[in-house]
Design a protein around this motif. Structure first.
Motif, short mmCIF file in Angstrom:
data_model
loop_
_atom_site.label_atom_id
_atom_site.label_comp_id
_atom_site.label_asym_id
_atom_site.label_seq_id
_atom_site.Cartn_x
_atom_site.Cartn_y
_atom_site.Cartn_z
N GLN A 48 0.83 -1.21 0.00
CA GLN A 48 0.00 0.00 0.00
C GLN A 48 0.87 1.26 0.00
O GLN A 48 0.57 2.23 -0.71
CB GLN A 48 -0.91 0.00 1.22
N PHE A 49 1.95 1.24 0.75
CA PHE A 49 2.85 2.39 0.77
C PHE A 49 3.49 2.59 -0.60
O PHE A 49 3.73 3.73 -1.02
CB PHE A 49 3.91 2.21 1.85
N GLU A 50 3.78 1.50 -1.29
CA GLU A 50 4.33 1.61 -2.63
C GLU A 50 3.29 2.19 -3.59
O GLU A 50 3.60 3.04 -4.44
CB GLU A 50 4.78 0.24 -3.13
N LYS A 51 2.04 1.76 -3.47
CA LYS A 51 0.96 2.26 -4.33
C LYS A 51 0.80 3.77 -4.14
O LYS A 51 0.67 4.53 -5.12
CB LYS A 51 -0.35 1.54 -3.99
N TRP A 52 0.82 4.22 -2.90
CA TRP A 52 0.72 5.67 -2.66
C TRP A 52 1.92 6.41 -3.23
O TRP A 52 1.79 7.53 -3.72
CB TRP A 52 0.60 5.92 -1.16
N ALA A 53 3.09 5.79 -3.17
CA ALA A 53 4.29 6.43 -3.73
C ALA A 53 4.12 6.69 -5.22
O ALA A 53 4.49 7.75 -5.72
CB ALA A 53 5.52 5.57 -3.47
N ARG A 54 3.57 5.71 -5.95
CA ARG A 54 3.36 5.90 -7.38
C ARG A 54 2.33 6.98 -7.65
O ARG A 54 2.39 7.67 -8.68
CB ARG A 54 2.90 4.58 -8.03
N GLU A 55 1.39 7.15 -6.72
CA GLU A 55 0.31 8.11 -6.93
C GLU A 55 0.68 9.53 -6.51
O GLU A 55 0.31 10.50 -7.18
CB GLU A 55 -0.93 7.65 -6.15
N TYR A 56 1.44 9.65 -5.41
CA TYR A 56 1.68 10.98 -4.84
C TYR A 56 3.12 11.47 -4.98
O TYR A 56 3.44 12.58 -4.57
CB TYR A 56 1.26 11.00 -3.37
N GLY A 57 4.02 10.66 -5.54
CA GLY A 57 5.34 11.16 -5.86
C GLY A 57 6.39 10.90 -4.81
O GLY A 57 6.24 10.05 -3.93
N PRO A 58 7.50 11.65 -4.88
CA PRO A 58 8.68 11.36 -4.05
C PRO A 58 8.49 11.58 -2.56
O PRO A 58 9.26 11.07 -1.76
CB PRO A 58 9.75 12.30 -4.62
N VAL A 59 7.50 12.37 -2.18
CA VAL A 59 7.24 12.57 -0.76
C VAL A 59 5.74 12.78 -0.57
O VAL A 59 5.11 13.55 -1.28
CB VAL A 59 8.04 13.78 -0.19
N TYR A 60 5.15 12.03 0.34
CA TYR A 60 3.74 12.23 0.66
C TYR A 60 3.56 12.15 2.17
O TYR A 60 4.49 11.77 2.91
CB TYR A 60 2.83 11.23 -0.07
N SER A 61 2.38 12.52 2.64
CA SER A 61 2.12 12.52 4.07
C SER A 61 0.86 11.73 4.37
O SER A 61 -0.06 11.65 3.56
CB SER A 61 1.97 13.95 4.61
N LEU A 62 0.85 11.14 5.55
CA LEU A 62 -0.32 10.44 6.08
C LEU A 62 -0.69 11.09 7.40
O LEU A 62 0.19 11.31 8.25
CB LEU A 62 -0.01 8.96 6.29
N MET A 63 -1.95 11.41 7.56
CA MET A 63 -2.43 11.97 8.82
C MET A 63 -2.98 10.83 9.66
O MET A 63 -3.93 10.14 9.27
CB MET A 63 -3.52 13.02 8.55
N LEU A 64 -2.34 10.60 10.80
CA LEU A 64 -2.69 9.47 11.66
C LEU A 64 -3.22 10.02 12.97
O LEU A 64 -2.47 10.20 13.93
CB LEU A 64 -1.48 8.58 11.86
N GLY A 65 -4.51 10.34 12.99
CA GLY A 65 -5.08 11.02 14.14
C GLY A 65 -4.47 12.40 14.26
O GLY A 65 -4.50 13.20 13.32
N SER A 66 -3.89 12.69 15.40
CA SER A 66 -3.26 13.99 15.62
C SER A 66 -1.80 14.01 15.19
O SER A 66 -1.13 15.04 15.33
CB SER A 66 -3.36 14.36 17.11
N LYS A 67 -1.30 12.91 14.66
CA LYS A 67 0.10 12.84 14.29
C LYS A 67 0.24 12.79 12.78
O LYS A 67 -0.70 12.45 12.05
CB LYS A 67 0.77 11.62 14.93
N VAL A 68 1.44 13.11 12.30
CA VAL A 68 1.70 13.11 10.86
C VAL A 68 2.89 12.21 10.55
O VAL A 68 3.87 12.16 11.31
CB VAL A 68 1.96 14.54 10.34
N MET A 69 2.77 11.48 9.45
CA MET A 69 3.86 10.65 8.96
C MET A 69 4.23 11.13 7.57
O MET A 69 3.37 11.26 6.69
CB MET A 69 3.44 9.17 8.90
#
Length: 571
Positions: free
Chosen positions: A55-76
């Protein structure tokens, strides 16, 4: 106060609280892009419970060299390109060398003692292990220098013919043979003894703990406890991971303490195999004079100078044992699987070995003359990296990259799987193809230090100031195992119910550590003459071992030709 004023004030408070709550989980406009979020949970509901790397690889192909995930109040923040990793983790290492909170991995499973997960290495690790790590200045302290220096070279010279003999006598147990091989090299380097048998209770205990800990750390509940601290207050009845994790920690601490204290006792009572010139009162003594190389020698010396407890020292040594044996064995198991799936690679590798080595076992002097074997080792590290999503980093102050804001405290992930399976970087990435590296003569350390990120061979050892310091040992032990096993054995597909069984290269054990689930393999000697050479090598090795199959004295050796070549290139 008029009643309407009170009502108006309450309305304002409710509106502000509502806005605050609904903002949780939402992605600020200046953050890196990412998948759509939901209020409060952000992207938590989209994190799969298994095979997250896909899934992380799929998001990489979709959103490019850097993307973010909002995990509740935290960010990845997820880095998906070699250039992004080089710029942030390497070049901006001063602010990207911390770790996010790791409640299960650090607090529960290791009692806060594991350096790998220490939150802020400058304030935390240096306070606990001031002699071991100085990440702020990037100076390597004595013990870490041993990992990449003379001590590793001495240990790698020991050869370890025992793994080949195990393949000869019980080939169906090849996974445990590979684990014993990597464990033995690491116990020699760290604690000064060989792991001689699959039935050594310390060996079995170590890998049982490693395997289960990896599963707990990589579990969904483990991730939730890291991301939602309030859940940690739930009773153990509702969180059995806490009880099991603490029990695992006590088992691990006992294992590490027993290993360390045994070495320490040997040094103190004179039974350890050290030269007469070494003394615990002589901190300037060098490991080149130690008959049985051991990082624990340094630990014992430094204990008195730095007031370090036995538990702290034991966990430092134990962490090296885990890092050196678990990761390398996973790479070698994956290599065996690749040889079964891709017989054309096996044949090409064996042809090179036959041409260069003939009827003798290969050794590290052959590295310059075996480019295809060297390429096989590199491809193994690319094809099946031990940590598909790396070890999480954390940024210690606000930063900007590609016009995106990376906030202080964000978890930063190196998407190793996506980078090493990028078809632009590696065409047909899921095929095991050593020819990708046939002209690449870099060591893993050379490649990690290369200023051109696109020329780095792989990211299996991490990046930046907290990358693996044992990559020299890993390079040599992987090369030795691959070359000797291919020289001596054929790797065929096992016959199950009358049909050849081809392993599924996507059938992987879920957890923090990536490795193939157990699979059948038809392993047999290439011919009787090669089998005889393996037995004779073992017989010669036994002459240098005592009754407990420990070295009577560590073999001496000249500098290997691959080291001479590397030194010449650096000059």
């Amino acid at each position: 106060m008029p009643l309407y004023t009170l009502y108006a004030g309450l309305v304002v408070v409710v509106v502000l609280l509502f806005r605050r709550l609904t903002s949780i989980g939402q992605r600020p406009k200046d953050f890196p892009p990412g998948p759509p979020t939901l209020p409060l949970v952000g992207n938590l509901h989209q994190i799969p419970s298994e095979k997250r790397h896909l899934q992380f690889e799929k998001w990489a192909r979709e959103y490019g060299p850097v993307y973010s995930l909002m995990l509740g109040s935290k960010v990845m923040v997820v880095l998906n390109s070699d250039v992004a990793v080089k710029e942030l983790i390497d070049r901006r290492g001063a602010i990207y060398s911390s770790r996010p909170e790791a409640y299960v991995a650090q607090d529960i499973l290791s009692g806060g003692l594991r350096i790998l997960f220490m939150v802020y290495i400058l304030s935390c690790a240096q306070r606990t292990f001031p002699w071991a790590v100085d990440v702020g200045s990037q100076d390597r302290a004595p013990c870490l220098e041993r990992i990449g220096g003379k001590n590793v070279r001495a240990v790698s010279r020991l050869g370890e013919q025992g793994d080949a003999l195990g393949f000869l006598e019980s080939p169906g147990d090849f996974i445990n043979h590979l684990r014993r091989y990597t464990a033995s090299l690491t116990t020699q380097m760290t604690f000064g003894f060989r792991t001689t048998t699959l039935h050594d209770p310390r060996f079995k205990e170590a890998f049982e703990i490693f395997d289960r800990s990896s599963e707990l750390i990589g579990s969904r509940i483990g991730a939730l406890l890291d991301l939602v601290p309030m859940l940690r207050n739930l009773p153990e009845l509702l969180l059995p991971i806490k009880k099991e994790g603490r029990e695992l920690h006590l088992r691990e601490l006992k294992l590490y303490r027993d290993l360390f204290l045994s070495t320490k006792k040997g040094l103190q009572n004179g039974t350890a195999k050290v030269s007469k010139s070494l003394s615990l009162h002589n901190p300037t003594a060098t490991l080149t004079k130690i008959l049985q190389p051991s990082i624990c020698v340094d630990l014992v010396q430094e204990q008195k100078q730095e007031q370090i407890s036995d538990n702290q020292s034991a966990y430092f040594g134990g962490s090296l044992l885990q890092a050196g044996s678990e990761t390398t064995s996973a790479i070698l198991v994956a290599f065996v699987q690749a040889m079964v799936i891709y017989p054309d690679v096996t044949r090409a590798a064996q042809a090179e070995l036959d041409h260069v080595c003939g009827d003798r076992l290969p050794n590290l002097n052959d590295v310059p003359h075996l480019p295809y074997i060297r390429a096989c080792a590199k491809e193994s590290l690319r094809w099946m990296p031990g940590f598909a999503l790396g070890i999480p980093h954390a940024v210690t102050r606000d930063d900007v990259y590609m016009n995106y804001r990376i906030p202080k405290g964000a978890t930063v992930i190196m998407n190793v799987w996506a980078i090493q399976n990028d078809p632009q970087r590696h065409p047909d990435p899921r095929r095991f193809d050593p020819l990708r590296y046939i002209d690449d003569q870099q060591t893993s350390l050379d490649a990690a230090n290369c200023p051109d990120a696109t020329k780095r061979d792989h990211f299996a050892f991490g990046a930046g100031r907290r990358r693996c310091q044992g990559m020299h040992l890993a390079d040599r032990s992987i090369f030795l195992a691959i070359s000797r096993l291919l020289w001596a054995f054929d790797f065929k597909r096992a016959v199950v119910d009358g049909q050849e069984a081809t392993p599924d290269q996507d059938d992987l054990l879920d957890g923090m550590m990536m490795l193939p689930n157990p699979f059948p393999a038809g392993i047999r000697p290439r011919n009787a003459a090669r089998a005889d050479v393996v037995r004779k090598e073992w017989e010669q090795m036994m002459e240098r071992l005592d009754g407990e199959q420990q070295w009577k004295e560590v073999p001496e050796g000249l500098i290997w030709k691959d080291e001479q070549m590397s030194e010449a290139q650096q000059a």
